[in-house]
Design a protein around this motif. Structure first.
Motif, PDB file in Angstrom:
ATOM      1  N   ILE A 214       0.860  -1.184   0.000  1.00 13.95           N
ATOM      2  CA  ILE A 214       0.000   0.000   0.000  1.00 13.95           C
ATOM      3  C   ILE A 214       0.894   1.231   0.000  1.00 13.95           C
ATOM      4  CG2 ILE A 214      -1.864   1.227   1.157  1.00 13.95           C
ATOM      5  CD1 ILE A 214      -2.716  -1.385   2.435  1.00 13.95           C
ATOM      6  N   ILE A 215       0.753   2.052  -1.029  1.00 14.41           N
ATOM      7  CA  ILE A 215       1.634   3.196  -1.251  1.00 14.41           C
ATOM      8  C   ILE A 215       0.841   4.492  -1.106  1.00 14.41           C
ATOM      9  CG2 ILE A 215       3.066   4.374  -2.969  1.00 14.41           C
ATOM     10  CD1 ILE A 215       3.655   1.626  -4.206  1.00 14.41           C
ATOM     11  N   ALA A 216       1.446   5.478  -0.454  1.00 18.57           N
ATOM     12  CA  ALA A 216       0.863   6.815  -0.365  1.00 18.57           C
ATOM     13  C   ALA A 216       1.345   7.646  -1.545  1.00 18.57           C
ATOM     14  CB  ALA A 216       1.259   7.481   0.955  1.00 18.57           C
ATOM     15  N   GLY A 217       0.404   8.149  -2.340  1.00 16.27           N
ATOM     16  CA  GLY A 217       0.773   8.882  -3.545  1.00 16.27           C
ATOM     17  C   GLY A 217       1.516  10.167  -3.268  1.00 16.27           C
ATOM     18  N   ILE A 222       9.107   8.474   2.526  1.00 10.74           N
ATOM     19  CA  ILE A 222       9.635   7.372   1.719  1.00 10.74           C
ATOM     20  C   ILE A 222       9.303   7.676   0.267  1.00 10.74           C
ATOM     21  CG2 ILE A 222       9.570   4.901   1.260  1.00 10.74           C
ATOM     22  CD1 ILE A 222      10.707   5.617   4.006  1.00 10.74           C
ATOM     23  N   PRO A 223      10.279   8.028  -0.555  1.00  8.05           N
ATOM     24  CA  PRO A 223       9.985   8.334  -1.953  1.00  8.05           C
ATOM     25  C   PRO A 223       9.248   7.179  -2.634  1.00  8.05           C
ATOM     26  CG  PRO A 223      12.241   8.937  -1.418  1.00  8.05           C
ATOM     27  CD  PRO A 223      11.716   8.169  -0.241  1.00  8.05           C
ATOM     28  N   ARG A 224       8.272   7.519  -3.433  1.00  7.72           N
ATOM     29  CA  ARG A 224       7.466   6.494  -4.092  1.00  7.72           C
ATOM     30  C   ARG A 224       8.329   5.537  -4.905  1.00  7.72           C
ATOM     31  NH1 ARG A 224       1.855   7.727  -7.357  1.00  7.72           N
ATOM     32  NH2 ARG A 224       1.622   5.717  -8.401  1.00  7.72           N
ATOM     33  N   ARG A 225       9.402   6.049  -5.484  1.00  9.30           N
ATOM     34  CA  ARG A 225      10.251   5.173  -6.296  1.00  9.30           C
ATOM     35  C   ARG A 225      10.891   4.068  -5.468  1.00  9.30           C
ATOM     36  NH1 ARG A 225      13.029   9.919  -5.603  1.00  9.30           N
ATOM     37  NH2 ARG A 225      15.151   9.802  -4.767  1.00  9.30           N
ATOM     38  N   ARG A 226      11.093   4.300  -4.191  1.00 11.27           N
ATOM     39  CA  ARG A 226      11.666   3.266  -3.328  1.00 11.27           C
ATOM     40  C   ARG A 226      10.627   2.175  -3.048  1.00 11.27           C
ATOM     41  NH1 ARG A 226      15.604   4.800  -4.880  1.00 11.27           N
ATOM     42  NH2 ARG A 226      15.522   2.565  -5.348  1.00 11.27           N
ATOM     43  N   SER A 227       9.373   2.554  -2.882  1.00 13.24           N
ATOM     44  CA  SER A 227       8.308   1.553  -2.736  1.00 13.24           C
ATOM     45  C   SER A 227       8.142   0.768  -4.028  1.00 13.24           C
ATOM     46  CB  SER A 227       6.990   2.237  -2.366  1.00 13.24           C
ATOM     47  OG  SER A 227       7.066   2.894  -1.122  1.00 13.24           O
ATOM     48  N   GLU A 228       8.172   1.460  -5.151  1.00 16.99           N
ATOM     49  CA  GLU A 228       7.981   0.791  -6.436  1.00 16.99           C
ATOM     50  C   GLU A 228       9.163  -0.122  -6.772  1.00 16.99           C
ATOM     51  OE1 GLU A 228       7.290   4.196  -8.887  1.00 16.99           O
ATOM     52  OE2 GLU A 228       5.111   4.154  -8.534  1.00 16.99           O
ATOM     53  N   ALA A 229      10.354   0.250  -6.331  1.00 11.30           N
ATOM     54  CA  ALA A 229      11.513  -0.626  -6.534  1.00 11.30           C
ATOM     55  C   ALA A 229      11.333  -1.923  -5.765  1.00 11.30           C
ATOM     56  CB  ALA A 229      12.795   0.077  -6.107  1.00 11.30           C
ATOM     57  N   LEU A 230      10.773  -1.843  -4.574  1.00 15.85           N
ATOM     58  CA  LEU A 230      10.507  -3.056  -3.804  1.00 15.85           C
ATOM     59  C   LEU A 230       9.452  -3.903  -4.486  1.00 15.85           C
ATOM     60  CD1 LEU A 230      10.861  -4.814  -1.299  1.00 15.85           C
ATOM     61  CD2 LEU A 230       9.166  -3.373  -0.141  1.00 15.85           C
ATOM     62  N   LEU A 244      -2.800   4.916  -2.909  1.00 22.19           N
ATOM     63  CA  LEU A 244      -3.778   5.892  -2.431  1.00 22.19           C
ATOM     64  C   LEU A 244      -3.224   7.269  -2.770  1.00 22.19           C
ATOM     65  CD1 LEU A 244      -4.637   4.232   1.007  1.00 22.19           C
ATOM     66  CD2 LEU A 244      -5.618   3.804  -1.259  1.00 22.19           C
ATOM     67  N   GLU A 245      -3.646   7.785  -3.915  1.00 23.74           N
ATOM     68  CA  GLU A 245      -3.004   8.947  -4.516  1.00 23.74           C
ATOM     69  C   GLU A 245      -3.059  10.182  -3.640  1.00 23.74           C
ATOM     70  OE1 GLU A 245      -1.151   8.948  -7.003  1.00 23.74           O
ATOM     71  OE2 GLU A 245      -1.663   7.195  -8.205  1.00 23.74           O
ATOM     72  N   GLN A 246      -4.100  10.369  -2.852  1.00 27.29           N
ATOM     73  CA  GLN A 246      -4.246  11.589  -2.061  1.00 27.29           C
ATOM     74  C   GLN A 246      -3.616  11.482  -0.671  1.00 27.29           C
ATOM     75  OE1 GLN A 246      -5.450  14.275  -3.672  1.00 27.29           O
ATOM     76  NE2 GLN A 246      -5.508  12.823  -5.381  1.00 27.29           N
ATOM     77  N   ASN A 248      -0.667  10.904   2.283  1.00 31.64           N
ATOM     78  CA  ASN A 248       0.753  11.116   2.512  1.00 31.64           C
ATOM     79  C   ASN A 248       1.247  10.088   3.524  1.00 31.64           C
ATOM     80  OD1 ASN A 248       0.439  12.157   5.262  1.00 31.64           O
ATOM     81  ND2 ASN A 248      -0.210  14.099   4.343  1.00 31.64           N
ATOM     82  N   HIS A 249       2.513  10.185   3.882  1.00 33.89           N
ATOM     83  CA  HIS A 249       3.126   9.167   4.729  1.00 33.89           C
ATOM     84  C   HIS A 249       2.450   9.062   6.082  1.00 33.89           C
ATOM     85  CE1 HIS A 249       6.526   6.492   5.650  1.00 33.89           C
ATOM     86  NE2 HIS A 249       6.512   7.006   6.865  1.00 33.89           N
ATOM     87  N   HIS A 250       1.982  10.180   6.600  1.00 34.60           N
ATOM     88  CA  HIS A 250       1.484  10.211   7.970  1.00 34.60           C
ATOM     89  C   HIS A 250      -0.013   9.959   8.087  1.00 34.60           C
ATOM     90  CE1 HIS A 250       5.436  11.545   9.227  1.00 34.60           C
ATOM     91  NE2 HIS A 250       5.382  12.529   8.353  1.00 34.60           N
ATOM     92  N   ASN A 251      -0.778  10.253   7.035  1.00 35.70           N
ATOM     93  CA  ASN A 251      -2.235  10.114   7.160  1.00 35.70           C
ATOM     94  C   ASN A 251      -2.806   8.963   6.352  1.00 35.70           C
ATOM     95  OD1 ASN A 251      -2.365  10.937   4.487  1.00 35.70           O
ATOM     96  ND2 ASN A 251      -3.362  12.887   4.897  1.00 35.70           N
ATOM     97  N   ILE A 252      -1.960   8.069   5.871  1.00 37.54           N
ATOM     98  CA  ILE A 252      -2.433   7.021   4.976  1.00 37.54           C
ATOM     99  C   ILE A 252      -3.496   6.146   5.612  1.00 37.54           C
ATOM    100  CG2 ILE A 252      -0.554   5.427   5.586  1.00 37.54           C
ATOM    101  CD1 ILE A 252      -0.626   4.507   2.619  1.00 37.54           C
ATOM    102  N   SER A 253      -3.414   5.905   6.906  1.00 37.54           N
ATOM    103  CA  SER A 253      -4.402   5.048   7.556  1.00 37.54           C
ATOM    104  C   SER A 253      -5.775   5.701   7.635  1.00 37.54           C
ATOM    105  CB  SER A 253      -3.936   4.659   8.964  1.00 37.54           C
ATOM    106  OG  SER A 253      -3.756   5.804   9.773  1.00 37.54           O
TER     107      SER A 253
END
Length: 270
Positions: A214-217, A222-230, A244-246, A248-253
């Protein structure tokens, strides 16, 4: 002469900054442990799990005691282990997990130095403690799902590589702390300085469980490219991704679609 002097001063400043990064890296990586209080949460039980000393580079992490929040029945067939992000007191998640997983026993450990757990955090210590918690839970439950957020994604992935898991969910994850640090400090040889590398991508081949990422847009931690590399490190058939495009790292939940992406995958109800 002036140029040589300026170069010497610049080199001295650079060396001092590099030494500061090396000497203070764990304070920077695991901040701020002293600001996660020892909470009291109604409706949740507390377990204390003694954990052994671990070797970490040149030093030894002393034995400690983990404070673990547990919700749900201890005799439930299915359990869930949640490993939180840096500076996250996992007690905050107790109400949400109780509502989302009423038929599971849920264990939420605080890392060493966080929220009532003793000791000091390091990669070796967090990994060893997570495996100790898994073994503690596995003796009581038939199936275990793993969820890790941010720093906890590396911890959950390590457990998934070392033990059998029913499901593995990685929230705002990264391929390795080394690659994240390289992006943050491009002028320094972080490969020579970094102690705790959390190389999740390097453990992918040892993970057999189905994986949800689950990625925060709008993640700026954490840069998105690092999640996508994983994600790319996993076989395509093993991993599913929700962005979840809208968020961020802190409010994703709190983002729309988060609960469905998490609960639906874990409970096979999508």
């Amino acid at each position: 002469m002036w140029a040589a002097g300026a170069l010497a001063v610049g080199a001295a400043v650079y060396a001092a900054l590099g030494f500061g990064l090396y000497a203070n890296q764990r304070r920077m990586m695991y901040f701020p442990t002293t600001e996660t209080p020892d909470e009291l949460v109604p409706g949740a039980a507390v377990e204390r799990l003694p954990v052994a000393a671990t070797e970490s580079g040149q030093s030894t992490d002393a034995a400690a005691s983990l404070k673990i929040w547990r919700i749900g029945a201890t005799n439930a067939a299915q359990a869930l282990l949640y490993f939180g992000g840096n500076a996250e007191d996992v007690a905050w998640n107790v109400p949400a997990f109780a509502a989302a997983f009423p038929d599971r026993a849920v264990y939420l450990p605080n890392y060493r130095g966080y929220g009532g757990s003793s000791g000091a955090p390091s990669e070796a210590a967090l990994f060893a403690d997570a495996l100790a918690l898994y073994d503690h839970a596995r003796a009581r439950h038939e199936n275990i799902a793993l969820i890790g957020r941010s720093l906890g994604s590396a911890v959950a992935a390590h457990v998934g590589a070392e033990r059998a898991a029913d499901k593995l969910v990685l929230i705002t994850p990264f391929d390795s702390a080394l690659n994240v640090a390289r992006g943050m400090f491009p002028l320094f040889p972080v490969a020579l300085l970094l102690k705790d590398r959390y190389n999740t991508a390097g453990r992918v081949a040892d993970i057999s469980a189905p994986v949800r990422v689950i990625i925060a847009g709008r993640d700026r931690v954490i840069p998105r490219r690092r999640s996508e590399a994983l994600v790319r490190a996993f076989p395509a058939a093993q991993v599913s991704v929700r962005v979840l495009e809208q968020a961020n790292h802190h409010n994703i939940s709190e983002a729309a679609g988060y609960a469905g992406a998490l609960v639906g995958f874990v409970n096979d109800s999508e």
